[in-house]
Design an enzyme around this catalytic site. Structure first.
Site, PDB file in Angstrom:
ATOM      1  N   GLY A 198       0.834  -1.200   0.000  1.00 43.49           N
ATOM      2  CA  GLY A 198       0.000   0.000   0.000  1.00 43.49           C
ATOM      3  C   GLY A 198       0.864   1.243   0.000  1.00 43.49           C
ATOM      4  N   VAL A 217       0.875   4.728   5.471  1.00 43.98           N
ATOM      5  CA  VAL A 217       0.456   3.588   6.295  1.00 43.98           C
ATOM      6  C   VAL A 217       1.644   2.639   6.502  1.00 43.98           C
ATOM      7  CG1 VAL A 217      -1.118   1.626   6.473  1.00 43.98           C
ATOM      8  CG2 VAL A 217      -1.965   3.809   5.617  1.00 43.98           C
ATOM      9  N   GLY A 218       2.525   2.557   5.514  1.00 41.15           N
ATOM     10  CA  GLY A 218       3.737   1.736   5.660  1.00 41.15           C
ATOM     11  C   GLY A 218       4.507   2.116   6.918  1.00 41.15           C
ATOM     12  N   GLU A 222       5.676  -3.241   0.574  1.00 48.43           N
ATOM     13  CA  GLU A 222       5.574  -3.094  -0.888  1.00 48.43           C
ATOM     14  C   GLU A 222       4.838  -1.786  -1.140  1.00 48.43           C
ATOM     15  OE1 GLU A 222       6.785  -4.983  -3.305  1.00 48.43           O
ATOM     16  OE2 GLU A 222       7.575  -6.618  -2.080  1.00 48.43           O
ATOM     17  N   CYS A 236       0.999   0.017  -9.070  1.00 47.24           N
ATOM     18  CA  CYS A 236       2.173   0.520  -8.359  1.00 47.24           C
ATOM     19  C   CYS A 236       3.366   0.685  -9.282  1.00 47.24           C
ATOM     20  CB  CYS A 236       2.527  -0.430  -7.218  1.00 47.24           C
ATOM     21  SG  CYS A 236       2.811  -2.113  -7.755  1.00 47.24           S
TER      22      CYS A 236
HETATM   23  P1  NAD Z   1      -5.475   0.873   0.617  1.00 45.78           P
HETATM   24  O1  NAD Z   1      -6.128   2.190   0.890  1.00 45.78           O
HETATM   25  O2  NAD Z   1      -6.291  -0.321   0.262  1.00 45.78           O
HETATM   26  O3  NAD Z   1      -4.573   0.586   1.878  1.00 45.78           O
HETATM   27  C1  NAD Z   1      -3.775  -0.575   1.954  1.00 45.78           C
HETATM   28  C2  NAD Z   1      -4.099  -1.321   3.227  1.00 45.78           C
HETATM   29  O4  NAD Z   1      -3.762  -0.518   4.352  1.00 45.78           O
HETATM   30  C3  NAD Z   1      -5.580  -1.663   3.363  1.00 45.78           C
HETATM   31  O5  NAD Z   1      -5.712  -3.020   3.695  1.00 45.78           O
HETATM   32  C4  NAD Z   1      -6.054  -0.744   4.463  1.00 45.78           C
HETATM   33  O6  NAD Z   1      -7.108  -1.278   5.214  1.00 45.78           O
HETATM   34  C5  NAD Z   1      -4.823  -0.569   5.296  1.00 45.78           C
HETATM   35  N1  NAD Z   1      -4.843   0.678   6.056  1.00 45.78           N
HETATM   36  C6  NAD Z   1      -5.338   1.871   5.669  1.00 45.78           C
HETATM   37  N2  NAD Z   1      -5.170   2.794   6.637  1.00 45.78           N
HETATM   38  C7  NAD Z   1      -4.556   2.180   7.673  1.00 45.78           C
HETATM   39  C8  NAD Z   1      -4.098   2.591   8.966  1.00 45.78           C
HETATM   40  N3  NAD Z   1      -4.231   3.845   9.387  1.00 45.78           N
HETATM   41  N4  NAD Z   1      -3.493   1.673   9.746  1.00 45.78           N
HETATM   42  C9  NAD Z   1      -3.322   0.410   9.315  1.00 45.78           C
HETATM   43  N5  NAD Z   1      -3.743  -0.041   8.113  1.00 45.78           N
HETATM   44  C10 NAD Z   1      -4.343   0.822   7.293  1.00 45.78           C
HETATM   45  O7  NAD Z   1      -4.437   1.014  -0.577  1.00 45.78           O
HETATM   46  P2  NAD Z   1      -3.533   2.246  -0.952  1.00 45.78           P
HETATM   47  O8  NAD Z   1      -2.538   2.530   0.113  1.00 45.78           O
HETATM   48  O9  NAD Z   1      -4.345   3.375  -1.488  1.00 45.78           O
HETATM   49  O10 NAD Z   1      -2.764   1.583  -2.196  1.00 45.78           O
HETATM   50  C11 NAD Z   1      -2.166   2.357  -3.144  1.00 45.78           C
HETATM   51  C12 NAD Z   1      -0.668   2.485  -2.856  1.00 45.78           C
HETATM   52  O11 NAD Z   1      -0.108   1.189  -2.779  1.00 45.78           O
HETATM   53  C13 NAD Z   1       0.082   3.184  -3.968  1.00 45.78           C
HETATM   54  O12 NAD Z   1       1.078   3.992  -3.396  1.00 45.78           O
HETATM   55  C14 NAD Z   1       0.711   2.036  -4.734  1.00 45.78           C
HETATM   56  O13 NAD Z   1       1.860   2.383  -5.453  1.00 45.78           O
HETATM   57  C15 NAD Z   1       1.002   1.076  -3.637  1.00 45.78           C
HETATM   58  N6  NAD Z   1       1.046  -0.282  -4.160  1.00 45.78           N
HETATM   59  C16 NAD Z   1       2.232  -0.949  -4.113  1.00 45.78           C
HETATM   60  C17 NAD Z   1       2.318  -2.224  -4.652  1.00 45.78           C
HETATM   61  C18 NAD Z   1       3.608  -2.995  -4.649  1.00 45.78           C
HETATM   62  O14 NAD Z   1       3.564  -4.187  -4.949  1.00 45.78           O
HETATM   63  N7  NAD Z   1       4.731  -2.388  -4.337  1.00 45.78           N
HETATM   64  C19 NAD Z   1       1.180  -2.812  -5.211  1.00 45.78           C
HETATM   65  C20 NAD Z   1      -0.015  -2.104  -5.213  1.00 45.78           C
HETATM   66  C21 NAD Z   1      -0.077  -0.840  -4.666  1.00 45.78           C
END
Ligand code: NAD
Length: 447
Positions: A201, A205-206, A223, A257
């Site tokens: 994600g 959040v990471g 990731e 991503c």
């Molecule tokens: P998302 O909003 O679905 O969030 C990802 C996860 O984080 C979800 O399961 C969500 O419930 C959880 N989450 C959200 N807020 C949280 C919090 N405060 N505390 C704990 N967990 C929480 O997805 P997103 O972040 O919008 O995804 C898009 C991002 O992910 C982009 O930056 C994209 O580049 C990246 N991405 C990376 C890869 C990879 O393989 N490297 C793949 C897909 C997406």
């Protein structure tokens, strides 16, 4: 395969601590260690995907209007291939590897390495490839002999609901538990002690995930995303380059991503590329992409507004049309973009490709190195010297020349980010290693 129903009764009201406690009790019995157990779990996962393809594809259409062919290839077939590769190699990966022993330890002394499972692992998935990005890490986690908590994204509502139901149906609740929900539920999970956390994600959040993991010294794989550049050299065939860029960048309406985020090219190449991209996009999605069955939609209003706002950063040389009621944003090529503007400051994660003019390769390399390390670096060139300079003088999660996304699709290559784009890697052997501990064993005989 007949599906088990043991998990169907898993209650959402069960606390995070109870879920993790149950999975830890299973792990501690040792049942997950034998090869046969791991193989049977992977076969379950394979059956889940193959037997429910139609329903899964319908859910992906409902969430993102992913066309069936693209969704089958990227969310189902790619995942099944990963399972098959793991099944084909798992026995060999599990075989202890002897290590050469120096003569001064005596002729009878031996040493070897062996992979240990970690225990209970947490997989947190995002919404853009809501099936593949949920299941792919689970393949490595089960292959390595762990029990798993799976947390699908609450944003891809349809796919996450179907995937959660099927995972509960196909897996024993004491082996793989699904916890649905958003930040609140994930926060409760993150308060537990896991043996590994695999998060896909965004970087904000990471950081939350990593901070929570630190309290228990839990290792993490992150990731993440970022702005992946594409260098188009003056020697590139512009029409072929445009065709390949259009084919990859605008799949899933650019919500990938590893999507090319911006192009770096000298002024003459940039000028030739824009009409070539217009022609390639028309060939791919017709002159009216809103009516094309092949073109996807933005996941929700929040992301629509974010991407529509980015269009203000420059001039839409191609596309630019958008329709909030339909969550549609046309495939767009943006020029005249100030590097300080939002479209060049944040990850686009949508169907907008920025063209940035740079003087030459030196300037392109400097431009890349002045910014966060991207998840991917792409280039179109016939020059081996240019490829060599780019790969050696920049840092990125992965690299592909001539065809974006190939670094992810290629079996045998690790996939992961570096710096702002993440940490750790997976796919195939690298997934298995991510969810294992490589243990060294020395054996000095008593007599
Ligand atoms: P998302 O909003 O679905 O969030 C990802 C996860 O984080 C979800 O399961 C969500 O419930 C959880 N989450 C959200 N807020 C949280 C919090 N405060 N505390 C704990 N967990 C929480 O997805 P997103 O972040 O919008 O995804 C898009 C991002 O992910 C982009 O930056 C994209 O580049 C990246 N991405 C990376 C890869 C990879 O393989 N490297 C793949 C897909 C997406």
């Amino acid at each position: 395969m007949s599906a088990t129903t043991a998990n169907e009764s898993t209650s959402q009201s069960e606390t995070a601590a109870e879920v993790v406690g149950r999975l830890r009790a299973t792990f501690n019995t040792g049942v997950t260690r034998p090869l046969d157990w791991r193989v049977s779990q992977l076969q379950r996962l394979r059956a889940l995907l193959v037997e429910n393809e139609k329903e899964l594809l319908e859910a992906l259409w409902a969430d993102l209007r992913k066309n069936a062919a693209e969704a089958k290839m990227q969310e189902i077939d790619l995942t099944v291939r990963e399972i098959d590769e793991t099944l084909a190699n798992l026995e060999s990966w599990l075989t202890p590897r002897p290590v050469e022993v120096p003569a001064y330890f005596g002729p009878a002394t031996t040493a070897y390495t062996t992979y240990d499972p970690l225990g209970v692992v947490l997989v947190i998935a995002p919404w853009n490839y809501p099936l593949h990005l949920l299941i792919a890490p689970i393949i490595g986690a089960l292959a390595a002999g762990n029990t798993v908590v799976a947390k699908p994204s609450e944003i891809s509502v349809h796919t996450s609901a179907v995937a959660s139901r099927l995972l509960r149906q196909y897996f024993d609740a004491d082996v793989l538990a699904v916890v649905e929900g958003g930040a609140e539920e994930t926060t409760a999970l993150l308060a537990q002690r896991f043996d590994h956390i695999f998060y896909t994600g965004n970087g904000t959040v990471g950081r939350i995930v990593m901070a929570a993991a630190a309290k228990n010294l839990t290792p993490v794989t992150l990731e993440l995303g970022g702005k992946s550049p594409v260098y188009v050299a003056p020697d590139a065939d512009v029409d072929e380059t445009a065709k390949r860029l259009a084919g990859v960048k605008f799949g899933n309406a650019g919500q990938q991503c590893i999507a090319p985020d911006y192009i770096l090219a000298d002024p003459a190449t940039a000028a030739a590329l824009v009409p070539a991209l217009r022609a390639a996009l028309e060939a791919e999605f017709s002159a009216t992409p809103q009516t094309s069955a092949d073109y996807g939609r933005i996941i929700n209003e929040r992301h629509f507004d974010r991407i529509a706002g980015l269009l203000e950063s420059g001039r839409a040389a191609v596309g630019g049309q958008h329709d909030r009621d339909d969550l549609f944003i046309a495939p767009t090529v943006l020029t005249d973009v100030d590097p300080a503007s939002p479209a060049m400051q944040e990850e686009i994660f949508g169907p907008v490709l920025v063209v940035v003019e740079v003087e030459d390769l030196d300037a392109a390399i400097a431009f890349i190195n002045e910014r966060d390390k991207p998840l991917a670096l792409y280039a179109f060139t016939t020059s081996e010297a240019t490829k060599s300079r780019l790969v050696n003088e920049t840092s990125s999660g992965g690299v592909a020349w001539g065809q974006p996304a190939m670094q992810l699709l290629m079996p045998g290559l690790p996939f992961g980010g570096v710096g702002e784009s993440g940490m750790g890697r997976y796919h195939g052997l690298y997934s298995f290693e991510t969810f294992s501990h490589l243990k060294g064993v020395a054996d000095v005989p008593l007599s």
